[in-house]
Design an enzyme around this catalytic site. Structure first.
Site, PDB file in Angstrom:
ATOM      1  N   ASP A 438     -26.704  45.824  -8.777  1.00 33.22           N
ATOM      2  CA  ASP A 438     -27.246  44.903  -9.781  1.00 33.22           C
ATOM      3  C   ASP A 438     -27.479  45.656 -11.096  1.00 33.22           C
ATOM      4  OD1 ASP A 438     -28.371  42.558 -10.757  1.00 33.22           O
ATOM      5  OD2 ASP A 438     -30.369  43.002  -9.988  1.00 33.22           O
ATOM      6  N   GLU A 441     -24.668  45.884 -16.101  1.00 33.87           N
ATOM      7  CA  GLU A 441     -23.907  45.397 -17.284  1.00 33.87           C
ATOM      8  C   GLU A 441     -23.635  46.504 -18.304  1.00 33.87           C
ATOM      9  OE1 GLU A 441     -26.514  43.851 -15.821  1.00 33.87           O
ATOM     10  OE2 GLU A 441     -25.182  42.452 -14.818  1.00 33.87           O
ATOM     11  N   ASP A 514     -28.633  35.170 -12.289  1.00 38.14           N
ATOM     12  CA  ASP A 514     -29.930  34.486 -12.325  1.00 38.14           C
ATOM     13  C   ASP A 514     -29.823  33.078 -12.895  1.00 38.14           C
ATOM     14  OD1 ASP A 514     -30.681  36.890 -11.340  1.00 38.14           O
ATOM     15  OD2 ASP A 514     -31.729  37.560 -13.148  1.00 38.14           O
TER      16      ASP A 514
HETATM   17  C1  GLC Z   1     -31.953  40.711 -11.158  1.00 37.77           C
HETATM   18  C2  GLC Z   1     -30.974  40.108 -10.160  1.00 37.77           C
HETATM   19  C3  GLC Z   1     -31.751  39.331  -9.118  1.00 37.77           C
HETATM   20  C4  GLC Z   1     -32.737  40.249  -8.440  1.00 37.77           C
HETATM   21  C5  GLC Z   1     -33.656  40.914  -9.456  1.00 37.77           C
HETATM   22  C6  GLC Z   1     -34.554  41.980  -8.845  1.00 37.77           C
HETATM   23  O1  GLC Z   1     -32.599  39.732 -11.872  1.00 37.77           O
HETATM   24  O2  GLC Z   1     -30.035  39.312 -10.811  1.00 37.77           O
HETATM   25  O3  GLC Z   1     -30.867  38.770  -8.175  1.00 37.77           O
HETATM   26  O4  GLC Z   1     -33.486  39.548  -7.514  1.00 37.77           O
HETATM   27  O5  GLC Z   1     -32.896  41.532 -10.474  1.00 37.77           O
HETATM   28  O6  GLC Z   1     -33.818  43.005  -8.272  1.00 37.77           O
END
Ligand code: GLC
Length: 821
Positions: A438, A441, A514
Site C-alpha cells: 500500500d 504511489e 479508498d
Molecule cells: C490506506 C489503504 C487502506 C488501508 C489504510 C491503512 O488508506 O488504502 O486500504 O486500510 O491505508 O493501512
C-alpha cells in the site's frame, strides 16, 4: 443567507475532514505533515522541479531518412524520430528533442515482444509510408506528423496536429475520428466509455475519492479505441507526470514531462486481439493460487489476536465460506514494517498456525516507508547497506507516513530489491501467505509525494524521481514478488498493490483503494474494474461495502452480490467505521451474503478457468458488452452489466431501492440462471431484482463447470465436479491443476474442451482432454438445465438420468448424447 449557509457547511466539512485526517494519522503525524510542505518547497528551490526546461520548439520537418534494422530513423529539424516495426500488428514511434535517440528503456514492455516482421517502406510526394501486412503508418515530412491505417485500410483519424516541446515537456495533439469510443487509461472513477475531458497521468493518493475524482493511484497510459467496430490500442509509455485530454472532435491532446514522446500502436481489429497483443507487449499475469479467488475479509484493522480469532470463528460457525483474513497496519509495532505489535499479537506464529488449521490464509500489509529509527533493525541495516532514496546532495530523503518520518527504499535498484527479500523471509516464516503493498504511489502525508529531485538508480542508469514517479509502486511490488518467489520458489506467490504502472500485472493484482460506502461509488465500480481490465490489470476488485463510511444493509448486500462476479472479492473498511462483516446487518443479509459467497465457491472451477484464459491470452475476466459486438452503440456505452468470462452475463442492481431493471441480452440465446427460462438474445428484457437474485444469464451451449460449496478452498479435497449443461451449441473450456504450485508450467495441468451441439432431438457433448494432471475427484455429475431429458447415452451406452441429473466417471468418456423430450 445561502452563501453563509454554504460557507458554514463548507467549513464544517473542512473540520470533519481535518478531524478524520487527524484521527487516521495521529496528532504527531499531523504536525509532521504540516512541516513537510515547507521542506518540500525548499528542496524544490534548491534542487529544481520536474521536467527539463527548454525553449518551446516544434519538431520541424523531416530532413533525412535512414533505414535501420527494424524500421526507420528520421532526422527532423529539432528532434530525432524512430519508427520500429515491433510485430505486424504493432508499431513504435519515438520522438526525442535531442541530437541522438536515447537508449530504449521501459519498465512497461518486455524485450521479447518484438518479432522479426516483414515490412517495407516508400518515400514520395512529401510522404513516407511504412507497411506491414496489418498496419500502415503514413508520415508527412513538412511539417513532421503521422497517421495510421489499420489492416482494413481504415484511417484512424486525420493525423498529427502538433508535436513539439514547451518549457516542461512534450506537447502532442493527434486527431482521431470524432466517432471513436475510448476506454482503458488504467484506474478512472468514471463510466466505462471515457468522457471527453482531461485525465491526469500520474500515480497519486487522493486520500479517499469520489466518482469523478482524478487522477487516482494507478497510472496506465494505455487507451483502447473503437472506431467503426474496429479496435486499436495506444500506449504512451512514460513514467513522468502528464495529462491527456479527449476532445469531442476526436482530438487527443497529450502533454508529458521530459523529452520523449513514445507511442506504441497496436492493431486489432477485435478488442480481445488488441488486449492479447498488449499482454504480449507488457507481460501476462501469472496464475494465482486458487485460494486467492475465494472470499477475503479485511478491516483497518483487526487490531488484536482475540479479534482476529473471533472473526475467523464467526465465519466457520456461521458457515460463511472465507479463505483469507487480512492484517492491516496495526499488526506492526508502531507501523514498523516487518515487526509485530507483541502486546496485541503475543504469538503471531501460533495465531497463524491456528488460522491455517482452520483453513484460513493470512495476508499482511507492507508499506514502502521504513521508520527513521536507529534502533529498528530494518532502518539501521538499510542505512548501512545504502538502500534508501537520497536527495542530490547525498542526504537521505525522509517524509512522514504512518510510522512518522520514514526512509524509502529505491526499488529501481536491483541490489535494493534483493535486500527487500531478507525482511519478507521473516513474515513468511511467521506464516503470512499473501501480501498487500500500500501507500506506494509513493505517498507522503498531506497529499504529497517525493520531491522531483530525489535520486533513483533506474537499473544503473540514474534518474530523478519525476522521471520514474509512476513506476515506484510497480517496482515495489516487483521487489515483493521477486522476494516471495526467491523464498518460496515452489509456490505461486501473490501480492496485491494500490499503485501500478503499465505492465504491473506481471507481478501483482490490485484493488481500487479508498472508495466510499455510497451508491454512486457502487455504480461506477464495475466500470472502474472493466477499464482496469482493458488496461491489462484485470485482476482487481473494490472494497466491498465501501471503505470510507458505513453501508446500509441494502448497499452491503448489493455490493457483495456484484463482487461475486469481480476478479478479486474482498470486504474492507476504514478505521473507526462500524463492523463490516456479512453478519453485521441482521439475519436476512447474513443469509443472502452466505448464499452469494457460496455461489462464488461453487463457480470456482469456472472462475479459475477465466484466470487461466486471462494469463494465457490477456482477456479480462470482466468483459464489457461491446466484446460481443463492437459495432453496437448500446453495448459500447453499457457499464452496469458485463460478461463474466465467455458464458455468464451479470446485470446487478446498482441503485438504491431498485426493484427491477432492464437487461441487454446480446445475440444468441441465453438461460436465466435462476429459472432456467430459455431466452432469445438480441433484445432488452426486464428483470426483477430482489436481493437474493442478481440477474444472471448463461449463454446457450455452455458447459458450466462447478464444484461443491466449501468453507475454504481445499476443504473437500475430493469435491465432485459438476457440469451444468445449458442446451445449445457452443464450446466451453475447463482448466485444472493443483492450484498451488508451479507444476503446471511443466505440464501438470488438464485442459478440457467441451463441444456442445444441439441436434434435432437433443444435444451431443463431446469432451477433449489435454495435459497430464489428474484431478482428485473420481465422479462427475451432470445436470441439464431448461429441458427434460428422456434418455442419455455415454459413449453410446445407455445411462440413468434422474430428474435431469446423472453421474459419470471422472475420466475416460468422450461423448454424451442426450435426448430431449
Ligand atoms: C490506506 C489503504 C487502506 C488501508 C489504510 C491503512 O488508506 O488504502 O486500504 O486500510 O491505508 O493501512
Amino acid at each position: 443567507m445561502r452563501p453563509i449557509v454554504n460557507r458554514l457547511r463548507h467549513s464544517s466539512q473542512l473540520i470533519d475532514y481535518a478531524y478524520r485526517g487527524i484521527r487516521n494519522v495521529g496528532f504527531a503525524n499531523a504536525a509532521r505533515t504540516m512541516l513537510y510542505k515547507p521542506r518540500a518547497w525548499l528542496w524544490e528551490r534548491r534542487f529544481g522541479g520536474a521536467g527539463s526546461p527548454k525553449h518551446p520548439v516544434d519538431a520541424g520537418d523531416v530532413v533525412q531518412v535512414d533505414e535501420v534494422d527494424d524500421g526507420l530513423m528520421l532526422w527532423l529539424d529539432h528532434a530525432v524520430c524512430t519508427v520500429q516495426v515491433v510485430t505486424p500488428h504493432m508499431l513504435r514511434i519515438r520522438v526525442s528533442a535531442s541530437d541522438a535517440m536515447p537508449e530504449y528503456f521501459s519498465y512497461a514492455t518486455l524485450p521479447a515482444a518484438a518479432q522479426p516482421t516483414s515490412w517495407h517502406w516508400r518515400e514520395g510526394d512529401g510522404q513516407i509510408s511504412i507497411h506491414t501486412d496489418h498496419a500502415t503508418l503514413i508520415i508527412s515530412k513538412s511539417p513532421f506528423g503521422f497517421k495510421f491505417k489499420d489492416g482494413s485500410g481504415q484511417a484512424l483519424g486525420a493525423g498529427t496536429e502538433r508535436l513539439g516541446w514547451d518549457q516542461h515537456g512534450v506537447v502532442f495533439s493527434q486527431k482521431f475520428d470524432d466517432g471513436v469510443w475510448w476506454y482503458g487509461l488504467g484506474e478512472r472513477a468514471f463510466h466505462l466509455a471515457l468522457e471527453r475531458r482531461t485525465y491526469g497521468l500520474t500515480t497519486r493518493d487522493p486520500e479517499g475519492y469520489a466518482p469523478g475524482d482524478d487522477p487516482l493511484y494507478i497510472n496506465i497510459p494505455f487507451l483502447l479505441g473503437v472506431q467503426g467496430g474496429r479496435a486499436f490500442g495506444l500506449l504512451l509509455d512514460r513514467m513522468s507526470d502528464g495529462e491527456l485530454t479527449l476532445r469531442p472532435d476526436g482530438r487527443v491532446d497529450y502533454q508529458v514531462l521530459g523529452d520523449e514522446l513514445r507511442l506504441d500502436i497496436i492493431f486489432g481489429p477485435e478488442p480481445a486481439q488488441v488486449l492479447a497483443r498488449y499482454a504480449d507487449l507488457t507481460g501476462h499475469a501469472s496464475l494465482p493460487p486458487l485460494w486467492v479467488l475465494g472470499y477475503h475479509q479485511s478491516r483497518w484493522s483487526y487490531e488484536t489476536e482475540d479479534i482476529v480469532r473471533e472473526i475467523a470463528a464467526n465465519f466457520r460457525q456461521r458457515r460463511i465460506p472465507c479463505d483469507a483474513i487480512h492484517f492491516d497496519i496495526d499488526y506492526m509495532d508502531g507501523f514498523r514494517c516487518f515487526t509485530w505489535n507483541r502486546k496485541a499479537f503475543p504469538d503471531p506464529a501460533g495465531l497463524i498456525a491456528d488460522l491455517h488449521a482452520d483453513g484460513f490464509k493470512t495476508v499482511g500489509m507492507i508499506d514502502p516507508g521504513i521508520k527513521v529509527d536507529p534502533n529498528y533493525d530494518v532502518c539501521a541495516n538499510g542505512v548501512q547497506e545504502d538502500v534508501f532514496c537520497k536527495l542530490p546532495d547525498g542526504k537521505l530523503f525522509h517524509g512522514p507516513v504512518w510510522p512518522g518520518e520514514c526512509y524509502f527504499p529505491d526499488f529501481t535498484h536491483p541490489r535494493v530489491r534483493q535486500w527487500w527479500q531478507k525482511w519478507y523471509a521473516r513474515l513468511v516464516d511467521v506464516g503470512f501467505d499473501g501480501f498487500w503493498n500500500d501507500m506506494n504511489e509513493p505517498t507522503i502525508f498531506g497529499h504529497a509525494t517525493f520531491p522531483p529531485a530525489v535520486q533513483h538508480d533506474l537499473e544503473g542508469r540514474g534518474a530523478a524521481h519525476w522521471q520514474v514517479h509512476a513506476a515506484y509502486g510497480m517496482q515495489m511490488v516487483r521487489a515483493t514478488r521477486e522476494a516471495l518467489d526467491a523464498i518460496r520458489p515452489e509456490q505461486r506467490n501473490w501480492v496485491f498493490t494500490r499503485s501500478a504502472y503499465a505492465g504491473t500485472q506481471r507481478y501483482a493484482s490490485s484493488w481500487t483503494g479508498d472508495n466510499r460506502s455510497t451508491w454512486e461509488d457502487l455504480r461506477i465500480t464495475p466500470a472502474m474494474l472493466m477499464n482496469l481490465g482493458l488496461s491489462g490489470l484485470a485482476f482487481s476488485g473494490s472494497d466491498v461495502g465501501g471503505f470510507e463510511g458505513a453501508p446500509t444493509p441494502e448497499l452491503f448486500v448489493r455490493w457483495l452480490s456484484m463482487a461475486v462476479f469481480n476478479p478479486f472479492f474482498r470486504t474492507h473498511t476504514v478505521k473507526g467505521s462500524p463492523w463490516q462483516e456479512p453478519w453485521r446487518y441482521g439475519p436476512e443479509v447474513e443469509a443472502i451474503s452466505r448464499q452469494y459467497i457460496e455461489l462464488r465457491y461453487k463457480l470456482l472451477p469456472y472462475i479459475y478457468t477465466l484466470f487461466w484464459q486471462h494469463a494465457s491470452y490477456g482477456a479480462p475476466m470482466m468483459r464489457p458488452l461491446f466484446f460481443e459486438d463492437p459495432t453496437n452503440e448500446a453495448f459500447l456505452a453499457t457499464d452496469d452489466q458485463w460478461l463474466f468470462g465467455d458464458h455468464l452475463l451479470v446485470a446487478p442492481a446498482l441503485e438504491e431501492n431498485m426493484a427491477a431493471r432492464d437487461v441487454l441480452l446480446p445475440a444468441g440465446e441465453w438461460y436465466d440462471f435462476w429459472t432456467d427460462e430459455r431466452l432469445a438474445g438480441g433484445q432488452t428484457i426486464h428483470r426483477e431484482t430482489p436481493w437474493r437474485m442478481v440477474p444472471l444469464f448463461v449463454r446457450a451451449g455452455t458447459t458450466l463447470p462447478v464444484t461443491e460449496v466449501q468453507q475454504f478452498v481445499g476443504e473437500k479435497p475430493n469435491a465432485a465436479l459438476t457440469l451444468e449443461l445449458f442446451p445449445g451449441s457452443g464450446v466451453s473450456w475447463l482448466y485444472e491443476d493443483d492450484g498451488k504450485t508451479l507444476a503446471y508450467r511443466s505440464g501438470e495441468f488438464r485442459l478440457t474442451r467441451f463441444q456442445m451441439t444441439e441436434t434435432a432431438d437433443g444435444i451431443i457433448l463431446e469432451r477433449f482432454v489435454q495435459g497430464d494432471f489428474t484431478p482428485t475427484y473420481t465422479n462427475m455429475r451432470i445436470i441439464v438445465h431448461g429441458h427434460a431429458i428422456t434418455t442419455a447415452f455415454l459413449d453410446e451406452a445407455p445411462m440413468n438420468m434422474l430428474n435431469n441429473h446423472m453421474q459419470t466417471p471422472a475420466t475416460s468418456w468422450r461423448r454424451l448424447r442426450l435426448k430431449i423430450r
